[in-house]
Scaffold this motif. Structure first.
Motif, PDB file in Angstrom:
ATOM      1  N   UNK A  24       0.813  -1.218   0.000  1.00  0.00           N
ATOM      2  CA  UNK A  24       0.000   0.000   0.000  1.00  0.00           C
ATOM      3  C   UNK A  24       0.849   1.272   0.000  1.00  0.00           C
ATOM      4  N   UNK A  25       2.114   1.132  -0.362  1.00  0.00           N
ATOM      5  CA  UNK A  25       2.967   2.308  -0.476  1.00  0.00           C
ATOM      6  C   UNK A  25       2.409   3.222  -1.573  1.00  0.00           C
ATOM      7  N   UNK A  31      -4.798  16.253   0.515  1.00  0.00           N
ATOM      8  CA  UNK A  31      -5.723  16.766   1.520  1.00  0.00           C
ATOM      9  C   UNK A  31      -6.590  15.630   2.032  1.00  0.00           C
ATOM     10  N   UNK A  32      -7.087  15.742   3.236  1.00  0.00           N
ATOM     11  CA  UNK A  32      -8.076  14.815   3.787  1.00  0.00           C
ATOM     12  C   UNK A  32      -9.379  15.590   3.913  1.00  0.00           C
ATOM     13  N   UNK A  33     -10.365  15.148   3.173  1.00  0.00           N
ATOM     14  CA  UNK A  33     -11.650  15.830   3.156  1.00  0.00           C
ATOM     15  C   UNK A  33     -12.524  15.393   4.334  1.00  0.00           C
ATOM     16  N   UNK A  34     -13.493  16.224   4.667  1.00  0.00           N
ATOM     17  CA  UNK A  34     -14.432  15.871   5.726  1.00  0.00           C
ATOM     18  C   UNK A  34     -15.311  17.056   6.056  1.00  0.00           C
ATOM     19  N   UNK A  67     -13.618   7.718  10.102  1.00  0.00           N
ATOM     20  CA  UNK A  67     -13.342   7.414   8.705  1.00  0.00           C
ATOM     21  C   UNK A  67     -14.580   6.915   7.971  1.00  0.00           C
ATOM     22  N   UNK A  68     -14.873   7.544   6.844  1.00  0.00           N
ATOM     23  CA  UNK A  68     -16.002   7.249   5.960  1.00  0.00           C
ATOM     24  C   UNK A  68     -17.352   7.648   6.550  1.00  0.00           C
ATOM     25  N   UNK A  69     -17.332   8.210   7.728  1.00  0.00           N
ATOM     26  CA  UNK A  69     -18.573   8.685   8.341  1.00  0.00           C
ATOM     27  C   UNK A  69     -18.628  10.211   8.274  1.00  0.00           C
ATOM     28  N   UNK A  76      -7.013   8.482   1.204  1.00  0.00           N
ATOM     29  CA  UNK A  76      -6.248   8.693   2.438  1.00  0.00           C
ATOM     30  C   UNK A  76      -6.319   7.469   3.354  1.00  0.00           C
ATOM     31  N   UNK A  77      -7.428   6.734   3.310  1.00  0.00           N
ATOM     32  CA  UNK A  77      -7.524   5.530   4.126  1.00  0.00           C
ATOM     33  C   UNK A  77      -6.491   4.505   3.676  1.00  0.00           C
TER      34      UNK A  77
END
Length: 213
Positions: A24-25, A31-34, A67-69, A76-77
């Motif tokens: 998974x490299x 950015x991490x969205x949320x 995560x995912x909520x 990003x996960x």
């Protein structure tokens, strides 16, 4: 369980973890969205400015729980997944429960990932279960039974993995103390996350009733 068996279980999970890191490299997400409130309170900046293997369990905890909520996506996960699994095994006091961590995999659509990616996750989970079982059995030698193996088993069930291999493992003579403890707690003291894994719980219920898989 003797020290040599525990050592082998620890070695195996470390090797499986390294395979996850290699597989998974991937480049650092931009950015991490949320949702805005979660982005401001969950410390996502640390996750993007700290080298992956140096991210702490405390820094990851809020991300994993949401995560995912309310935060995060597949990109990003997948980037963070090796470190999430790393701290889950080797820094459990600062990590989310195995049931939560593995329970995120279906939300990430992991069964649509490349076959080799699925295999390394399954191999890691198998090694994690064996390491948790070894830890539980070591505590049994001191008069206490841990619940680590059950947590990983429940997490695997939440990830919709077939449990047969691990149920057979629990039927082996050396795992008898853990199986006996599961039977004793079956009336209502097991992980509350089984509620979200009814298929797996039914499979476990069968072995607890029959004493073998």
């Amino acid at each position: 369980m003797n020290d040599e068996a525990s050592h082998q279980a620890d070695k195996r999970v470390r090797e499986a973890l390294e395979a996850v890191y290699r597989t998974f490299d991937s480049p650092l997400p931009k950015v991490i969205e949320g949702c805005p409130c979660c982005i401001s309170t969950r410390g996502t900046d640390v996750l993007l400015t700290t080298p992956l293997r140096r991210i702490t369990g405390q820094a990851l905890w809020r991300y994993v729980s949401g995560a995912f909520l309310t935060i995060g996506d597949k990109e990003d996960f997948r980037y963070l997944l090796p470190r999430i699994l790393d701290v889950s095994v080797f820094d459990p006091r600062n990590a989310n429960y195995p049931e939560v961590v593995l329970g995120k995999l279906p939300l990430a659509g992991w069964r649509s990932w490349a076959p080799n990616e699925q295999r390394v996750i399954e191999a890691f989970t198998d090694a994690w279960f064996e390491q948790a079982l070894a830890s539980d059995l070591a505590e049994a030698d001191d008069g206490w039974i841990g619940t680590g193996a059950e947590s990983v088993l429940c997490g695997a069930a939440r990830a919709e993995m077939p449990l047969e291999r691990w149920l057979v493992r629990l039927s082996k003579p050396d795992a008898a103390p853990v199986l006996a403890d599961l039977k004793q707690r079956f009336s209502g003291e097991m992980s509350g996350f089984w509620e979200y894994a009814p298929v797996g719980f039914q499979a476990l219920s069968t072995i607890l009733a029959q004493g073998r898989a």
